[in-house]
Design a protein around this motif. Structure first.
Motif, short mmCIF file in Angstrom:
data_model
loop_
_atom_site.label_atom_id
_atom_site.label_comp_id
_atom_site.label_asym_id
_atom_site.label_seq_id
_atom_site.Cartn_x
_atom_site.Cartn_y
_atom_site.Cartn_z
N ALA A 715 2.70 -0.46 -19.82
CA ALA A 715 2.97 0.10 -18.51
C ALA A 715 2.38 1.49 -18.39
O ALA A 715 2.00 1.93 -17.29
N GLN A 733 6.28 5.18 -10.50
CA GLN A 733 7.07 3.97 -10.70
C GLN A 733 6.73 3.32 -12.04
O GLN A 733 7.62 2.89 -12.78
N TRP A 734 5.43 3.26 -12.34
CA TRP A 734 5.03 2.66 -13.61
C TRP A 734 5.33 3.58 -14.79
O TRP A 734 5.59 3.10 -15.91
N ARG A 737 8.75 2.79 -15.60
CA ARG A 737 8.80 1.50 -16.29
C ARG A 737 8.38 1.66 -17.75
O ARG A 737 8.96 1.04 -18.65
N GLU A 740 11.34 2.93 -19.60
CA GLU A 740 12.35 1.89 -19.83
C GLU A 740 11.88 0.89 -20.89
O GLU A 740 12.68 0.39 -21.67
N GLU A 741 10.57 0.61 -20.90
CA GLU A 741 10.03 -0.34 -21.88
C GLU A 741 9.69 0.32 -23.20
O GLU A 741 9.21 -0.35 -24.12
#
Length: 776
Positions: A715, A733-734, A737, A740-741
């Motif tokens: 991401a 936004q990415w 992400r 979170e990843e």
């Protein structure tokens, strides 16, 4: 070839400046050239027009095969391609310049070489050939002109005219009907024009070279090419002992077998010939009481130049000044069975690990020691190159259920043997030998009474051997290697669930599979953490167990305090552990001490000058510190160490992209963009976007977004590409992400030049705050 240096310099259009001719052969001309981009002199080999017309693109395909080679006995390839001169397209390739002479030069000066020297050179050639043969490439032109010498270290050149063997298909990569090779050194099958010429053809040619080194003449004389070929097809050469009676019978047998007329009667592999050479010169050593006769192998135990040897019981008086630094060289795998290579390498690793626990003794790291694998380098030279006072050499022979392990300690000051021993054990008992070797070396060096020599950690033979196989595969540092390592470590744990080293190895394997993008990040690090915690619980003195946990805290948890505690503990336990030193450098970078991180890696590289990963990551640290010219020099140096080592290309591509050379950055990533994971997956998209190729950048975003589900991209790469396109909403936004990843490369986001477009946005400070960095 007829072209002038000026014509060639113009033809290469700034890539190379031709300074003069180094040599002319039957197939090509070799020029001394200047590579202005890297400020270095290189050897540039250009095929003659008549040869180029025959081989053409097929030749370049062979070069691409051999360009993947990374072996100390093979001259690497730096570059290749075609150049147009006088409307003729000529293939070329570029090699490093070797500071030395060819074996032909040496034979022209001395004619006959000492037996020990000839065997050493032949054995090094055999090991290099074995490496190439394992990768499906036959040289087909082994001769003294293609063997370069730096002292007595041999390097095989000219694999560019090799034939790539495609097993089972008989496909060739050279022109049909063309005969490649030199008549005086050709095997009978090659000389008679057989379509399929295998590895045993190279063994025959090496036998001719060895015969010439020992006897001062060729085994098959003749005034014409036809007469030479006829003699090798129908005659047996005069035994080398007839011409030189002092040659041992065993060595004469090696030469005769290599020169067998029929391939099936020669050595099956070059590695087998190397082992036979290692055993061909034997030195009787007065046995210790009850020890039996000890055997010293040329190329394994370092026969001294004057034929000197010491008794096995000698401890060097006052231990020759009692060296306090040592290197354990890779143990020779006597017998040549590739299935036992892991055992020999693992035994050397275990001896080094046990020695590292001796109070007051510095042990050189594995990466430094293993550069000498397969090479016969004098102990004094090794001592000078690595800054150590003593060298441990050894060999392992497995014979059914029996194992013979030899080891000796050699002074790097004068090359004299301080201690040696041979251990004959059953396979069930052999895995305790490294502890005995370390203890004896400690006594010989008069290491202080406070000693802590580590045992193997298990009494289960199956567990121990699976562990050694796991470490052997792990050291390859690629997807297949990590997967195999995981399997073997799990096999070791199944055999002995209390084997702490195997748990630590499993933690390493899983964590690095996640870090390299070879496995789902969450899954990899969860399994790695569980294994590393189990290892620490079983044995809190294992540096690699603490390092595995430090890696997880740094790259996955972003827990800066916990990472520091684990990595500093690992370095206290084993200051030579390269992985801990590398990750500690990354920790310094992450918390904002980029200059200290680069200094830390400089120190590591000074201690391990040939470590590819440390050299590459020093380039990374310099790049991330914004020191681009110095980073470029360091990355170029790393590529010179191993031309096919791809990690430096990621940082070189980053620098090109940041400098606005967008198309060059994309080209630099060709062939590696599918396997770079979080660290480099955004480079291509960033360069495409910044270079105005917006549609292609959009397609790259689609690829990256899909690939992250299999951990082949990330991401973070999508965020970097959107940022370069100016779409900051999508970029953040990415970026969220990626957080979170747990894209591991986020840990140095404050230094990442590909995220620079986002730093003026108010959301950037909020995102950085989420990383919870300590105060700078």
């Amino acid at each position: 070839m007829g072209s002038t240096p000026e014509q060639l310099t113009a033809a290469f259009a700034g890539r190379y400046r031709i300074d003069g001719v180094l040599g002319v052969g039957g197939m090509a001309t070799v020029y001394a050239a200047r590579d202005p981009k890297h400020d270095r002199t290189v050897a540039l080999k250009i095929l003659h027009p008549e040869i180029a017309a025959v081989v053409g693109e097929r030749f370049l395909r062979e070069v691409r095969v051999t360009a993947q080679f990374s072996h100390p006995g093979i001259l690497g390839l730096i570059d290749s391609g075609t150049v147009e001169v006088d409307r003729v397209v000529l293939p070329y390739y570029v090699m490093p310049v070797v500071e030395g002479e060819s074996l032909r030069d040496r034979l022209g000066r001395e004619r006959i070489l000492p037996a020990a020297t000839a065997v050493s050179i032949a054995r090094q050639i055999a090991l290099a050939l074995g490496y190439a043969h394992d990768r499906g490439v036959v040289h087909r032109d082994i001769k003294p002109e293609n063997v370069l010498l730096v002292g007595d270290h041999a390097v095989v050149a000219d694999f560019g005219i090799a034939k790539a063997v495609t097993e089972g298909t008989g496909a060739t990569l050279t022109a049909e009907g063309s005969q490649i090779g030199t008549p005086s050194y050709m095997s009978p099958e090659q000389a008679s024009g057989e379509e399929v010429v295998g590895a045993r053809s190279d063994i025959f040619s090496l036998g001719v070279v060895l015969y010439e080194m020992l006897a001062g003449e060729l085994p098959y004389g003749g005034t014409t090419v036809q007469s030479q070929i006829a003699r090798r097809l129908h005659e047996t050469p005069v035994p080398v002992r007839v011409l030189r009676p002092e040659i041992p019978e065993a060595l004469d047998r090696v030469v005769s077998r290599a020169l067998a007329r029929h391939p099936v009667d020669r050595y099956a592999t070059a590695a087998a010939m190397a082992d036979a050479l290692a055993e061909a010169l034997v030195i009787p050593v007065r046995p210790k009481r009850g020890a039996g006769l000890l055997i010293g192998f040329v190329g394994v135990v370092g026969i001294l130049a004057g034929g000197l040897w010491w008794t096995a019981g000698n401890r060097g008086g006052e231990a020759r000044g009692a060296p306090r630094s040592i290197v354990v060289l890779p143990f020779a795998n006597v017998g040549g069975d590739p299935n036992n290579e892991y055992y020999a390498d693992g035994m050397a690793d275990e001896v080094a690990g046990s020695l590292a626990r001796l109070s007051g003794l510095r042990v050189a790291a594995r990466s430094s020691a293993f550069q000498y694998k397969g090479r016969n380098v004098p102990a004094r030279q090794i001592g000078s190159e690595l800054g150590v006072g003593a060298v441990v050499e050894g060999s392992v022979r497995r014979m059914g259920d029996q194992v013979r392990i030899t080891a000796q300690l050699v002074s790097a000051d004068d090359g004299l043997t301080l201690w040696s021993e041979t251990y004959e054990r059953s396979a069930e008992q052999a895995f305790t030998v490294q502890n005995e070797i370390a203890t004896e070396i400690g006594r010989t060096l008069r290491i202080g009474a406070a000693r802590s020599v580590a045992g193997p950690g298990t009494t289960n033979r199956r567990a121990y051997e699976a562990f050694l196989q796991g470490r052997w595969h792990w050291s390859k540092r690629d997807r297949a290697g990590f997967e195999q390592a995981t399997r073997y470590f799990e096999e070791a744990i199944a055999a002995d669930s209390n084997f702490a080293k195997a748990w630590a190895g499993l933690g390493d394997a899983y964590s690095l599979r996640g870090g390299f993008g070879y496995l789902s990040v969450a899954d990899a690090f969860a399994r790695g953490r569980a294994a590393a915690n189990r290892a620490v619980a079983l044995d809190s003195t294992l540096a690699d167990a603490h390092t595995a946990l430090g890696f997880i805290h740094l790259f996955y948890d972003w827990d800066w305090s916990a990472a520091r505690v684990r990595l500093e503990q690992a370095l206290r336990l084993d200051p030579t552990y390269g992985e801990a030193r590398l990750f500690y450098g990354w920790w310094l970078l992450a918390i904002g001490r980029a200059d200290e991180a680069a200094d830390s890696l400089r120190t590591a590289v000074r201690d391990e000058p040939v470590s590819l990963i440390l050299n590459a990551r020093l380039g990374s640290m310099l790049m991330l510190a914004g020191k681009y010219p110095e980073a470029e020099r360091q990355l170029a140096h790393t590529e010179e160490l191993a031309a096919n080592y791809w990690p430096p290309r990621l940082d070189r591509a980053r620098i090109l992209a940041v400098r606005g050379q967008f198309d060059s950055a994309v080209a630099m990533m060709a062939g590696v963009s599918e396997r770079v994971g979080a660290y480099g997956s955004g480079i291509v998209g960033y360069a495409l976007a910044r270079g105005g190729r917006r549609a292609e950048a959009g397609a790259e975003i689609t690829r990256l977004a899909a690939g992250r589900l299999t951990a082949s991209t990330s991401a973070l790469g999508v965020a970097q590409t959107y940022g370069a396109l100016g779409d900051f909403d999508q970029a953040f936004q990415w970026l969220d992400r990626a957080y979170e990843e747990r894209d591991w490369a986020l840990f140095f986001c404050r230094n990442d030049p590909l995220l620079a477009p986002l730093r003026g946005d108010p959301r950037w400070a909020a995102f950085v705050a989420r990383m919870n960095y300590p105060p700078t």
